[in-house]
Structures are given as C-alpha cells and as structure tokens.
Design an enzyme around this catalytic site. Structure first.
Site, PDB file in Angstrom:
ATOM      1  N   HIS A 275       0.473  -6.054 -28.660  1.00 12.39           N
ATOM      2  CA  HIS A 275       1.691  -6.494 -29.362  1.00 12.39           C
ATOM      3  C   HIS A 275       1.304  -7.616 -30.340  1.00 12.39           C
ATOM      4  O   HIS A 275       1.641  -8.777 -30.134  1.00 12.39           O
ATOM      5  CB  HIS A 275       2.719  -6.984 -28.332  1.00 12.39           C
ATOM      6  CG  HIS A 275       4.120  -7.056 -28.849  1.00 12.39           C
ATOM      7  ND1 HIS A 275       4.467  -6.758 -30.159  1.00 12.39           N
ATOM      8  CD2 HIS A 275       5.286  -7.423 -28.235  1.00 12.39           C
ATOM      9  CE1 HIS A 275       5.780  -6.919 -30.315  1.00 12.39           C
ATOM     10  NE2 HIS A 275       6.294  -7.320 -29.168  1.00 12.39           N
TER      11      HIS A 275
ATOM     12  N   CYS B  16       7.788 -13.608 -24.165  1.00 16.66           N
ATOM     13  CA  CYS B  16       8.042 -12.776 -25.347  1.00 16.66           C
ATOM     14  C   CYS B  16       9.468 -12.240 -25.348  1.00 16.66           C
ATOM     15  O   CYS B  16       9.991 -11.889 -26.403  1.00 16.66           O
ATOM     16  CB  CYS B  16       7.034 -11.637 -25.409  1.00 16.66           C
ATOM     17  SG  CYS B  16       7.010 -10.629 -23.914  1.00 16.66           S
TER      18      CYS B  16
ATOM     19  N   ARG C 190       6.732   1.197 -33.446  1.00 16.30           N
ATOM     20  CA  ARG C 190       6.685   0.829 -32.026  1.00 16.30           C
ATOM     21  C   ARG C 190       6.606   2.124 -31.234  1.00 16.30           C
ATOM     22  O   ARG C 190       7.499   2.980 -31.337  1.00 16.30           O
ATOM     23  CB  ARG C 190       7.939   0.039 -31.619  1.00 16.30           C
ATOM     24  CG  ARG C 190       8.120  -0.037 -30.114  1.00 16.30           C
ATOM     25  CD  ARG C 190       9.163  -1.030 -29.672  1.00 16.30           C
ATOM     26  NE  ARG C 190       8.699  -2.394 -29.888  1.00 16.30           N
ATOM     27  CZ  ARG C 190       9.245  -3.461 -29.317  1.00 16.30           C
ATOM     28  NH1 ARG C 190      10.291  -3.334 -28.508  1.00 16.30           N
ATOM     29  NH2 ARG C 190       8.771  -4.666 -29.548  1.00 16.30           N
TER      30      ARG C 190
ATOM     31  N   ARG D 120       9.194 -14.946 -34.720  1.00 20.81           N
ATOM     32  CA  ARG D 120       8.901 -13.530 -35.021  1.00 20.81           C
ATOM     33  C   ARG D 120       9.258 -13.237 -36.476  1.00 20.81           C
ATOM     34  O   ARG D 120       8.532 -12.549 -37.190  1.00 20.81           O
ATOM     35  CB  ARG D 120       9.722 -12.601 -34.103  1.00 20.81           C
ATOM     36  CG  ARG D 120       9.346 -12.627 -32.633  1.00 20.81           C
ATOM     37  CD  ARG D 120       7.990 -12.031 -32.352  1.00 20.81           C
ATOM     38  NE  ARG D 120       7.850 -10.668 -32.838  1.00 20.81           N
ATOM     39  CZ  ARG D 120       8.247  -9.576 -32.181  1.00 20.81           C
ATOM     40  NH1 ARG D 120       8.778  -9.680 -30.985  1.00 20.81           N
ATOM     41  NH2 ARG D 120       8.078  -8.359 -32.687  1.00 20.81           N
TER      42      ARG D 120
END
Ligand code: CP
Ligand code: NVA
Length: 300
Positions: free
Chosen positions: A129, A259, A102, A287
C-alpha cells in the site's frame, strides 16, 4: 519515475522529493493557492475492493489539481467479466492520462503498467500500500521533524501495510520492528532485504517491538479478502493489540498511527485510539497531499 507500483521501485531521493512536494501542496492548499498543475488531465480509478480514504482523496486530489476523476468499479467494468488486463490497459491508455488501481494481485498492477502507456498508481494490493506509506512518512516527518534515529514498531499482521512500512522505513533510514504471530510474517524477500539493512527486526513479542518506540503503527487483523479467516484471526492475534498497558513501554512522546479503518477493541483499544486521534486523522488527511504530489510527479 514512471509509475508508483510499489515503494521498492523508488529511490530514497524519489521518496523525499514526493514528500517535499506534498508539504508544498499542503501549504498551498492551506493558504488558498491553487495552481492547477494537472489542468485537463483524466485519472481513471479502478476499484476491485472497497475504499473510503483512497477513493475520496484521489477524487478530490485530481479535481483540485484541475483534472477529472473517473470512478471505475470492477462490478461495472468488463474486467469484472474477464476482459484481460492487457486489453484494458491498452484501451484505457487511449482515453486517460493516468490510472489508479486497487485490487488483489500485485501482478495485475504490474501488468497494467506493462501493457499500458500511461502512469499507473497502486492504490492497494494484497502485497503493498505505497500511497498510504507515503502519507505516513509525511506525517511522521511533520511530527518528529526527521526520520533518522527513529524507531517505528508495527504490531499485527505481516500484511500489505507491514510490507510497505518496511520499505518506507528502511529507505528513509528509520529502525522498524514488526511484532506478528508466528506464521503471519511480512513478505519473506522484504524481511531478508530489511534485515540486511540492519534496520529491521521481526519478533513475535509485542513488548520487545514496542520498547522505546517513537512511532507505533497497527492495522486490522483481517484484511480485505480475508473475511473468511476472521474468527481464526481473532484467536491468533488476540495479544497483538496496542493498549493502555503496553504503550507504556514506548517513548513518552510516542505517536500512534493507523491506516484506517480501525477495529476498536481488536488491534487497538478505544482509549489509545481516541488519545491519538489527532495524529491518526492528520495521517488520513495527508493521503490527499501525498497523492496529489504523486500525481503531479507522474502525470505532469
Ligand atoms: N487507508 C485506506 O487505504 O483506506 P481506504 O480503504 O478507506 O481507502
Ligand atoms: N490491510 C488492510 C489495509 C486497509 C487500508 C487491507 O488490506 O484491508
């Protein structure tokens, strides 16, 4: 499929095959079946930005698959002191079986993949993303049973989420409408590509985007790294909110997604958020399943 750097690199078939495996892994987990598909594999997780969901779901995910996570904060790595990504990539490739990263620049993720010899997974950049959108697609299919003919409306900043949602929607055949303030449009190349597919519209009118939508999606007005623009963005984005009034323009059975983290009273009202908490937290749970599927595909 060698890496997950951005959704644009994946074919429609790649995406559907990840989603099918994610459904299978969710079923197995819910039924106490654990096949340890990645027994003994080591996943390094480089974080140059904060995270709750991505960090925890990857750590739990690789552990459940029989592997081992290494949390690598850029504050502690030499990368934070200027060691080039080319060298970091080659070193980590000698120890690990996969890297999740990330960071800010998409180029850094691309370089990690270019110079390393192990799979690289993008856990968010300023540009996109992809892991989040795989989980989002999984959730939409759970609730709606299909992608075909659906309309997704994204309200807010043309940011990393908007960019990945455009690609995810177009690749799965959904219509997508993005409503953003002028000057805050998604990536220009992606907008051109999306419009050519006939599935994307970009507007500055929230009610136009929301009209007849099956899925509403929003994200923060100021992303990580944009903290200095917070006051200016609050002013510019003030009309770009999902609330009790404008949600009436969407379909009656509309699902609302976020999100997370959410800023109640900014991009979404407390009331709408809580009325749709079921789908928002199912989305967060997914996720885990979607990323386990990505890791199995790339690291097995
Ligand atoms: N949605 C998401 O990526 O959350 P985190 O920033 O907490 O990882
Ligand atoms: N657009 C947000 C997404 C967080 C998951 C950000 O980049 O901060």
């Amino acid at each position: 499929m060698k890496h997950l750097l951005k959704l644009g690199d994946l074919t429609r078939e790649d995406i559907l095959s990840i989603l099918n495996l994610a459904d299978q892994l969710k079923f197995e987990r819910n039924n106490g079946i654990n096949k340890e598909y990645l027994k003994g594999k080591q996943l390094g997780m480089i974080f140059q930005k904060a995270s709750t969901r991505t960090r925890v779901s990857f750590e739990v995910g690789i552990s459940e698959l029989g592997g081992h996570p290494l949390f690598l904060s850029s504050h502690d790595l030499q990368i934070g002191r200027g060691e080039p990504v080319q060298d970091t990539a080659r070193v980590l490739s000698r120890y690990l079986d996969g890297i999740m990263i990330r960071t800010f620049a998409q180029q850094e993720v691309e370089d990690l993949a270019k110079y390393g010899t192990i799979p690289v997974i993008n856990g968010l950049t300023d540009y996109c993303h992809p892991c989040q959108v795989l989980a989002d697609l999984m959730t939409i299919r759970e609730y709606k049973g299909t992608f075909k003919g659906l309309k997704l409306a994204f309200i807010g900043d043309g940011n990393n989420m908007a960019n990945s949602l455009i690609v995810g929607a177009v690749k799965t055949g959904m219509n997508i409408a993005v409503a953003c303030p002028e000057g805050y449009e998604p990536d220009e190349k992606l907008v051109k590509w999306g419009k050519e597919s006939g599935l994307l519209t970009v507007t500055h009118d929230v009610s136009e985007a929301m009209a007849g939508a099956d899925v509403l999606y929003t994200d923060v007005w100021a992303s990580m790294g944009q903290e200095g623009e917070k006051a200016e963005r609050e002013r510019v984005f003030s009309g770009f909110q999902i609330n009790e009034k404008n949600i009436k323009g969407a379909k009656e059975d509309v699902m609302v997604m976020h999100c997370l983290p959410a800023h109640r009273g900014e991009e979404i009202t407390e009331g709408v958020f809580e009325a749709h908490a079921k789908e928002i937290f199912d989305e967060a749970e997914n996720r885990l399943h979607a990323q386990k599927a990505v890791m199995v595909k790339l690291m097995r």
